[in-house]
Design an enzyme around this catalytic site. Structure first.
Site, PDB file in Angstrom:
ATOM      1  N   LEU A  25       0.797  -1.060   0.106  1.00  0.00           N
ATOM      2  CA  LEU A  25      -0.118   0.009   0.018  1.00  0.00           C
ATOM      3  C   LEU A  25       0.954   1.259  -0.037  1.00  0.00           C
ATOM      4  CD1 LEU A  25      -2.646  -1.181   2.763  1.00  0.00           C
ATOM      5  CD2 LEU A  25      -2.749  -1.172   0.257  1.00  0.00           C
ATOM      6  N   GLY A  26       1.990   1.135   0.525  1.00  0.00           N
ATOM      7  CA  GLY A  26       3.010   2.466   0.431  1.00  0.00           C
ATOM      8  C   GLY A  26       4.125   2.230   1.364  1.00  0.00           C
TER       9      GLY A  26
ATOM     10  N   VAL B 158       3.585  -0.550   4.380  1.00  0.00           N
ATOM     11  CA  VAL B 158       2.307  -1.073   4.959  1.00  0.00           C
ATOM     12  C   VAL B 158       1.684  -1.982   3.751  1.00  0.00           C
ATOM     13  CG1 VAL B 158      -0.055  -0.523   5.349  1.00  0.00           C
ATOM     14  CG2 VAL B 158       1.881   0.762   6.372  1.00  0.00           C
TER      15      VAL B 158
ATOM     16  N   ASP C  42       1.526  13.964  15.443  1.00  0.00           N
ATOM     17  CA  ASP C  42       1.363  14.244  14.028  1.00  0.00           C
ATOM     18  C   ASP C  42       0.076  14.123  13.535  1.00  0.00           C
ATOM     19  OD1 ASP C  42       2.494  14.612  11.389  1.00  0.00           O
ATOM     20  OD2 ASP C  42       3.218  12.616  11.107  1.00  0.00           O
TER      21      ASP C  42
END
Length: 715
Positions: free
Chosen positions: A424-425, A432, A545
């Protein structure tokens, strides 16, 4: 002369009496009902400082909300919000005359006496929040004649009597919270099939007796926690509770329940804490087995007598036993040989699986590595985890351990390693994957890296602190895997992307789904989750964050905060964190083509090197997110200057607009301009956002206050 002067006095008296009476009569009927509340309060309070009987309407009074009602000439009172004002006294029956009252919020005061039955005349009432007062007496049966009642919170009072059967008439009830009272008797069974919309039920800390009704298993909309703890309930736990949604957690501790815990449906998702302090309960997930005691009880008196062995064994029986013994020894030898070679094969295969499964070769497609298993055995470390999680594989020293933190997700290590995975990234916070388990359940798997070999205990402690965070608006961590060359986090998969994409789209185009009501729901849910992290989580986390890409959305646009606590884990594994992050993420969560700059959401003091994160940093970041929700504009970093204390352009732009009294239409997202009816709500959220983005950290409110203020908007 004296007579004339007396007549003059009479005229003056009549004038002032008549004028004062007319002033009171000029106040609307809603205002007169509110004055009855003011009179019922025992001592004068600053909460009523601007409640003047000379006003034509009470709509400008503190704590009062009004709205224009079709067919009514003047605005009518729709909300009373006087929570936490230290008010004492009683609740007057005149509150029932407020025909258009929708929300009555008087919690965290010291009101006493009974709940007036006349309140049922306020037929528009949908939310009644009276928790943490000193109210007593029975719960009026007339309360459920309110046709729109959705939220009823009478917890932490002194209500007595039974749980009323009339609750079955509250057809639209969504939240019923009666915890911390003196309710007694049995829980009525006929109520629950009539409440198809109930999502929260809390009857804990009362004096309820009898058994748990089977009918509670019909609450198909229930979510969160079914809380019946700290009562005197007895009997067996009905198996029908297993029909409740899998997301429901049980809290049945501190009762007198007995028998074996059912093993069907939702029961497989529960941890042992749900059933503690019920001495006569047994079965999974408790460590108390039912089989041994049942077997002992089932034995009759003859079975306990010693066996008469004086007659000895026959030769045939001796031969049969010898042959059986030899066969068992041979079988054990074969098993030992098999295990030895199997272990050798597994050791050779493990590195292949890890490299192919969670390595760097994946290019966004499917990676499948089947036919191998890295599991050398299963162990249960109950002494260390009190039965709250399970450990599979490894040697107990951090080598190849899969730790299932709760029973809500059941899978094996080899199942995880062999399942289809989608990249996914990738970012500084790890790669992930979306992994679909064998039962069809998707999970998000984050690969943290390969370092930190000597810091397993520190890593495990941090992960368990994160895992203890359980809130409907925070991504849930389900398991983790530790090995010298691999660290994985397994969390819930949230299916509808993140707020950044919903606001701006993957190509910079806003989503057409984000109506004002949806945006307000996202803001409220995010505030609740962040408030929980700050106030109620075991570590009182600072997220550090907060930004739209870390606010994940499900198919109903309910928000989930992700990525909290990750920087600490990354530092343990030896990686360098960057601005990414997809815990609980999926392909829709990946950042849009319009690069999101992390500094645009950071508080001014957060940009000074060496400053330690604080909760006020999160408050500021959340305020910037609110401004983005309101304006539809992505904040841009301030121009580089000699000072690092500049605020983002978006915050300065909005403040300038309010200072210059610019029209709201020039600041709000153009897609919201059609929703004219919510102008007051939009303005209220702007004020909350500006309070959050104060330059002075001490001037910013706590997230708990922010959440409470947002909850008052639009209700």
């Amino acid at each position: 002369m004296t007579r004339s002067f007396s007549l003059f006095q009479v005229l003056i008296f009549n004038f002032f009496f008549t004028f004062g009476f007319i002033r009171v009569l000029s106040l609307s009927s809603d205002g007169l009902a509110l004055l009855a509340l003011k009179s019922a309060v025992g001592e004068p309070s600053a909460a009523f400082a601007d409640w003047n009987n000379g006003d034509p309407t009470p709509c400008a009074w503190s704590g009062i909300a009004c709205a224009n009602i079709s067919g009514e000439a003047d605005p009518r009172v729709v909300g009373i919000a006087l929570a936490g004002k230290g008010l004492s006294g009683y609740l007057p029956s005149e509150l029932g005359t407020l025909r258009f009252l929708r929300r009555l919020n008087l919690h965290d005061n010291a009101f006493s006496g009974v709940l007036p039955p006349q309140l049922s005349n306020a037929t528009a009432l949908h939310s009644l929040f009276l928790h943490r007062n000193n109210l007593s007496g029975p719960i009026p049966s007339s309360l459920c004649s309110l046709p729109r009642l959705q939220n009823l919170d009478l917890s932490e009072n002194a209500f007595s009597g039974h749980v009323p059967e009339s609750l079955k008439n509250c057809k639209n009830l969504q939240r019923l919270i009666l915890a911390g009272n003196k309710l007694s008797g049995e829980i009525p069974g006929g109520v629950w099939p009539e409440l198809p919309n109930l999502v929260q039920l809390d009857l804990s800390a009362n004096e309820l007796t009898g058994s748990i009704p089977n009918e509670i298993g019909t609450l198909i909309s229930l979510s969160g926690t079914l809380n019946l703890s700290f009562n005197h309930l007895s009997g067996k736990i009905p198996a029908s509770l297993g029909k409740l949604p899998a997301t429901v957690s049980f809290d049945l501790k501190n009762n007198n329940l007995s028998g074996e815990i059912p093993q069907t449906g939702s029961f497989s998702n529960q941890g042992p804490t749900a059933f503690l302090e019920n001495p006569n309960l047994c079965g999974f997930p408790l460590r108390k087995s039912c089989s041994g005691s049942d077997r002992d009880i089932s034995r009759g008196p003859d079975q306990n007598k010693p066996v008469d062995r004086s007659k000895g064994l026959t030769p045939g029986l001796i031969i049969l036993i010898s042959v059986a013994d030899a066969a068992v020894v041979a079988l054990i030898g074969l098993v030992i040989v098999y295990i030895y070679w199997k272990k050798k094969d597994d050791e050779n295969a493990c590195s292949c699986i890890r490299k192919r499964r969670f390595g760097e070769e994946e290019k966004g497609g499917v990676c499948v590595c089947g036919g191998f298993s890295c599991v050398s055995g299963v162990k249960s470390d109950d002494d260390d985890n009190n039965g709250d999680y399970e450990v599979e594989g490894g040697d107990g020293e951090g080598e190849g351990e899969l730790v299932r933190i709760d029973k809500g997700l059941s899978f094996e290590l080899d199942e995880l390693l062999r399942a289809s995975a989608y990249v996914l990234g990738k970012s500084g916070l790890g790669i992930v994957y979306k992994v679909v388990l064998g039962n069809g359940v998707p999970v998000a798997v984050r690969r943290l890296g390969e370092g930190g070999e000597q810091r397993y205990k520190e890593f495990a402690a941090e992960v368990m602190a994160i895992a203890k965070v359980k809130h409907p608006n925070v991504v849930r961590l389900r398991a983790y895997y530790w090995a010298h060359d691999e660290k994985l986090l397994i969390s819930d998969f949230i299916s509808n992307g993140n707020l950044a994409h919903s606001l701006r789209g993957r190509n910079g185009q806003p989503s057409t789904n984000l109506s004002w009501s949806t945006r307000l729901r996202i803001a409220k849910g995010t505030a609740r989750g962040l408030s929980y992290l700050h106030e109620c989580s075991p570590r009182k986390f600072v997220h550090g964050d907060i930004k739209p890409s870390n606010i994940l959305l499900d198919n109903d646009f309910q928000p989930y905060i992700s990525d909290f606590g990750l920087n600490r884990l990354i530092s343990i594994t030896g990686n360098n964190p960057s601005t990414g992050g997809f815990m609980g993420g999926a392909l829709p969560y990946m950042k849009s083509s319009q690069k999101e700059r992390t500094n645009s959401y950071k508080a001014p003091e957060a940009r000074v090197p060496g400053n330690r994160p604080t909760q006020k940093w999160d408050v500021y970041s959340f305020g910037v997110v609110l401004l983005e929700i309101l304006t539809g504009r992505s904040p841009e970093s301030s121009p580089t200057t000699s000072s690092s204390m500049e605020v983002p352009d978006l915050v300065r732009w909005v403040r300038k607009g309010f200072d210059q009294e610019s029209p709201l239409s020039e600041m709000v997202d153009p897609s919201l301009l059609q929703e004219v009816r919510v102008k007051k709500e939009v303005l209220a959220v702007f004020h909350v956002a500006l309070t959050c983005t104060e330059g002075d950290p001490d001037a910013r409110p706590r997230m708990k206050t922010v959440s409470e203020n947002l909850d008052k908007i639009g209700t």
